[in-house]
Motif scaffolding. Structure first.
Motif, PDB file in Angstrom:
ATOM      1  N   ARG A   9     -10.040   2.325   9.358  1.00 14.43           N
ATOM      2  CA  ARG A   9      -8.672   1.743   9.293  1.00 14.43           C
ATOM      3  C   ARG A   9      -8.094   2.382   8.053  1.00 14.43           C
ATOM      4  NH1 ARG A   9     -10.857  -4.231  11.017  1.00 14.43           N
ATOM      5  NH2 ARG A   9     -12.023  -3.645  12.602  1.00 14.43           N
ATOM      6  N   LEU A  10      -8.601   2.029   6.970  1.00 17.60           N
ATOM      7  CA  LEU A  10      -7.705   2.533   5.680  1.00 17.60           C
ATOM      8  C   LEU A  10      -7.458   3.885   5.584  1.00 17.60           C
ATOM      9  CD1 LEU A  10      -9.648   0.521   2.729  1.00 17.60           C
ATOM     10  CD2 LEU A  10      -7.551  -0.182   3.748  1.00 17.60           C
ATOM     11  N   ALA A  11      -8.121   4.731   6.197  1.00 21.29           N
ATOM     12  CA  ALA A  11      -7.944   6.288   6.379  1.00 21.29           C
ATOM     13  C   ALA A  11      -6.466   6.358   6.883  1.00 21.29           C
ATOM     14  CB  ALA A  11      -9.022   7.028   6.959  1.00 21.29           C
ATOM     15  N   SER A  12      -6.352   5.765   8.265  1.00 18.98           N
ATOM     16  CA  SER A  12      -4.891   5.441   8.855  1.00 18.98           C
ATOM     17  C   SER A  12      -3.734   5.226   7.984  1.00 18.98           C
ATOM     18  CB  SER A  12      -5.115   4.895  10.178  1.00 18.98           C
ATOM     19  OG  SER A  12      -6.218   5.435  10.832  1.00 18.98           O
ATOM     20  N   ILE A  13      -4.182   3.978   7.438  1.00 21.41           N
ATOM     21  CA  ILE A  13      -3.047   3.047   6.850  1.00 21.41           C
ATOM     22  C   ILE A  13      -2.665   3.470   5.676  1.00 21.41           C
ATOM     23  CG2 ILE A  13      -2.953   0.706   5.852  1.00 21.41           C
ATOM     24  CD1 ILE A  13      -4.702  -0.428   8.097  1.00 21.41           C
ATOM     25  N   LEU A  14      -3.630   3.833   4.775  1.00 16.18           N
ATOM     26  CA  LEU A  14      -3.099   4.375   3.361  1.00 16.18           C
ATOM     27  C   LEU A  14      -2.331   5.757   3.309  1.00 16.18           C
ATOM     28  CD1 LEU A  14      -6.400   3.519   1.436  1.00 16.18           C
ATOM     29  CD2 LEU A  14      -4.373   2.041   1.414  1.00 16.18           C
ATOM     30  N   SER A  15      -2.553   6.424   4.536  1.00 11.89           N
ATOM     31  CA  SER A  15      -1.972   7.801   4.588  1.00 11.89           C
ATOM     32  C   SER A  15      -0.632   7.469   5.428  1.00 11.89           C
ATOM     33  CB  SER A  15      -2.820   8.676   5.165  1.00 11.89           C
ATOM     34  OG  SER A  15      -2.994   8.332   6.767  1.00 11.89           O
ATOM     35  N   ASP A  16      -0.017   6.443   5.574  1.00 12.96           N
ATOM     36  CA  ASP A  16       1.020   6.152   6.337  1.00 12.96           C
ATOM     37  C   ASP A  16       2.030   5.327   5.546  1.00 12.96           C
ATOM     38  OD1 ASP A  16       3.130   5.064   8.229  1.00 12.96           O
ATOM     39  OD2 ASP A  16       1.595   5.010   9.860  1.00 12.96           O
ATOM     40  N   ALA A  17       3.061   5.872   5.250  1.00 12.04           N
ATOM     41  CA  ALA A  17       4.126   5.369   4.383  1.00 12.04           C
ATOM     42  C   ALA A  17       4.632   4.114   4.632  1.00 12.04           C
ATOM     43  CB  ALA A  17       5.061   6.607   3.913  1.00 12.04           C
ATOM     44  N   ARG A  18       4.391   3.996   6.258  1.00 16.35           N
ATOM     45  CA  ARG A  18       5.050   2.623   6.624  1.00 16.35           C
ATOM     46  C   ARG A  18       4.468   1.236   6.022  1.00 16.35           C
ATOM     47  NH1 ARG A  18       5.306   3.795  12.978  1.00 16.35           N
ATOM     48  NH2 ARG A  18       2.933   4.648  12.189  1.00 16.35           N
ATOM     49  N   TYR A  19       3.121   1.578   5.681  1.00 15.26           N
ATOM     50  CA  TYR A  19       2.419   0.509   5.187  1.00 15.26           C
ATOM     51  C   TYR A  19       2.195   0.333   3.797  1.00 15.26           C
ATOM     52  CZ  TYR A  19      -0.109   0.471   9.788  1.00 15.26           C
ATOM     53  OH  TYR A  19      -0.554   0.472  11.125  1.00 15.26           O
ATOM     54  N   SER A  20       2.160  -0.802   3.408  1.00 16.38           N
ATOM     55  CA  SER A  20       1.899  -1.278   1.627  1.00 16.38           C
ATOM     56  C   SER A  20       0.722  -2.087   1.996  1.00 16.38           C
ATOM     57  CB  SER A  20       3.056  -1.879   0.881  1.00 16.38           C
ATOM     58  OG  SER A  20       4.096  -0.897   0.913  1.00 16.38           O
ATOM     59  N   THR A  21      -0.371  -1.980   1.185  1.00 20.14           N
ATOM     60  CA  THR A  21      -1.560  -2.661   1.097  1.00 20.14           C
ATOM     61  C   THR A  21      -1.696  -3.034  -0.299  1.00 20.14           C
ATOM     62  OG1 THR A  21      -2.361  -1.288   2.899  1.00 20.14           O
ATOM     63  CG2 THR A  21      -3.826  -2.955   1.676  1.00 20.14           C
ATOM     64  N   PHE A  22      -1.642  -4.085  -0.861  1.00 23.65           N
ATOM     65  CA  PHE A  22      -2.105  -4.698  -2.334  1.00 23.65           C
ATOM     66  C   PHE A  22      -3.224  -5.626  -2.158  1.00 23.65           C
ATOM     67  CE2 PHE A  22       2.536  -4.498  -1.803  1.00 23.65           C
ATOM     68  CZ  PHE A  22       2.672  -3.223  -2.788  1.00 23.65           C
ATOM     69  N   VAL A  23      -4.167  -5.411  -3.492  1.00 26.09           N
ATOM     70  CA  VAL A  23      -5.344  -6.395  -3.480  1.00 26.09           C
ATOM     71  C   VAL A  23      -4.980  -7.309  -4.781  1.00 26.09           C
ATOM     72  CG1 VAL A  23      -6.795  -4.821  -2.161  1.00 26.09           C
ATOM     73  CG2 VAL A  23      -6.554  -4.592  -4.667  1.00 26.09           C
ATOM     74  N   ALA A  24      -5.623  -8.362  -4.891  1.00 27.41           N
ATOM     75  CA  ALA A  24      -5.576  -9.145  -6.040  1.00 27.41           C
ATOM     76  C   ALA A  24      -7.144  -9.029  -6.807  1.00 27.41           C
ATOM     77  CB  ALA A  24      -5.101 -10.435  -5.769  1.00 27.41           C
ATOM     78  N   GLU A  25      -7.136  -9.031  -8.015  1.00 25.46           N
ATOM     79  CA  GLU A  25      -8.267  -9.129  -8.488  1.00 25.46           C
ATOM     80  C   GLU A  25      -8.298  -9.897  -9.741  1.00 25.46           C
ATOM     81  OE1 GLU A  25      -9.981  -4.201  -8.872  1.00 25.46           O
ATOM     82  OE2 GLU A  25      -8.497  -4.910 -10.333  1.00 25.46           O
ATOM     83  N   ILE A  26      -9.582 -10.868  -9.692  1.00 25.99           N
ATOM     84  CA  ILE A  26      -9.658 -11.460 -11.091  1.00 25.99           C
ATOM     85  C   ILE A  26     -10.909 -11.010 -11.531  1.00 25.99           C
ATOM     86  CG2 ILE A  26     -10.394 -13.895 -11.754  1.00 25.99           C
ATOM     87  CD1 ILE A  26      -8.490 -14.972  -9.722  1.00 25.99           C
ATOM     88  N   GLU A  27     -10.991 -10.668 -12.970  1.00 30.03           N
ATOM     89  CA  GLU A  27     -12.093 -10.186 -13.680  1.00 30.03           C
ATOM     90  C   GLU A  27     -12.942  -9.054 -12.863  1.00 30.03           C
ATOM     91  OE1 GLU A  27     -14.248 -13.467 -14.375  1.00 30.03           O
ATOM     92  OE2 GLU A  27     -13.116 -14.158 -15.949  1.00 30.03           O
ATOM     93  N   GLY A  28     -11.695  -8.061 -12.347  1.00 28.08           N
ATOM     94  CA  GLY A  28     -12.185  -6.913 -11.682  1.00 28.08           C
ATOM     95  C   GLY A  28     -12.984  -7.095 -10.372  1.00 28.08           C
ATOM     96  N   ARG A  29     -12.832  -8.139  -9.940  1.00 24.81           N
ATOM     97  CA  ARG A  29     -13.517  -8.473  -8.391  1.00 24.81           C
ATOM     98  C   ARG A  29     -12.116  -9.047  -7.468  1.00 24.81           C
ATOM     99  NH1 ARG A  29     -16.844 -13.613  -8.797  1.00 24.81           N
ATOM    100  NH2 ARG A  29     -16.320 -13.836  -6.617  1.00 24.81           N
TER     101      ARG A  29
END
Ligand code: COA
Length: 152
Positions: A41-61
């Motif tokens: 899924r990420l291979a498609s999503i991350l290569s498509d500029a219409r999407y933005s995906t953010f993650v939140a990390e606490i202490e590297g997790r």
């Protein structure tokens, strides 16, 4: 996670290496997902500029994610925005992670000139309803879903 209110929440763009953490988060949302499936899924999503995906990390997790989509609609001349996925891991809720993820997504939408944002959420997700209303989202419609035969 200690509930001591002192942890620092870092928001960054998601990358392919986040697949295991994102697969776990999708499972928490109720969508059984393997790391291999999330890699695809990420291979498609991350290569498509219409999407933005953010993650939140606490202490590297990684403990939360938001995924958004920008698209041309039929009703307006400019692009519209959708929040497609949003989840904070169970043990990390009510610490401001969701709020920080929404802020990052809204900033990203604004940078792209998008001013209308919508999000779908199941009727059963009452915490999410309170969360979105708290952050300025208004409920204004109903979603109807139907499963066509012959799918997986
Ligand atoms: C909805 C969700 C993403 C919120 O994430 P979170 O990191 O816990 O949210 P925050 O800590 O940033 O909350 C911000 C504010 O939203 C409101 N809020 C969040 N969860 C709430 C709850 N369970 N009940 C009432 N208000 C809530 C509060 O006003 C909160 O501020 P406060 O903690 O200072 O009172 C999280 O509960 C979640 O992942 N739920 C399951 C998945 C889901 O429903 N996702 C949405 C699918 S569209």
């Amino acid at each position: 996670l200690p509930n001591d209110g002192v942890h620092h929440i870092a928001i960054r763009d998601a990358k392919l290496g986040d697949a295991p953490a994102l697969a776990k988060l999708m499972c928490e949302l109720g969508y059984e997902t393997t790391t291999a499936e999330m890699c695809q899924r990420l291979a498609s999503i991350l290569s498509d500029a219409r999407y933005s995906t953010f993650v939140a990390e606490i202490e590297g997790r990684v403990c939360g994610m938001i995924g958004t989509f920008a698209y041309p609609g039929y009703e307006h001349n400019d692009l519209s925005g959708r929040i497609l996925a949003m989840v904070t891991s169970g043990e990390a809720r009510r610490r401001g992670i969701g709020r920080a993820l929404i802020a990052a997504a809204e900033k990203d939408f604004a940078r792209r000139g998008i001013r209308r944002i919508a999000v779908n959420t199941q009727l059963s997700r009452q915490a999410a309803h309170k969360f979105y209303e708290k952050l300025g989202y208004e409920r204004n419609g109903w979603r109807f879903v139907k499963e066509l035969p012959g799918g997986d």
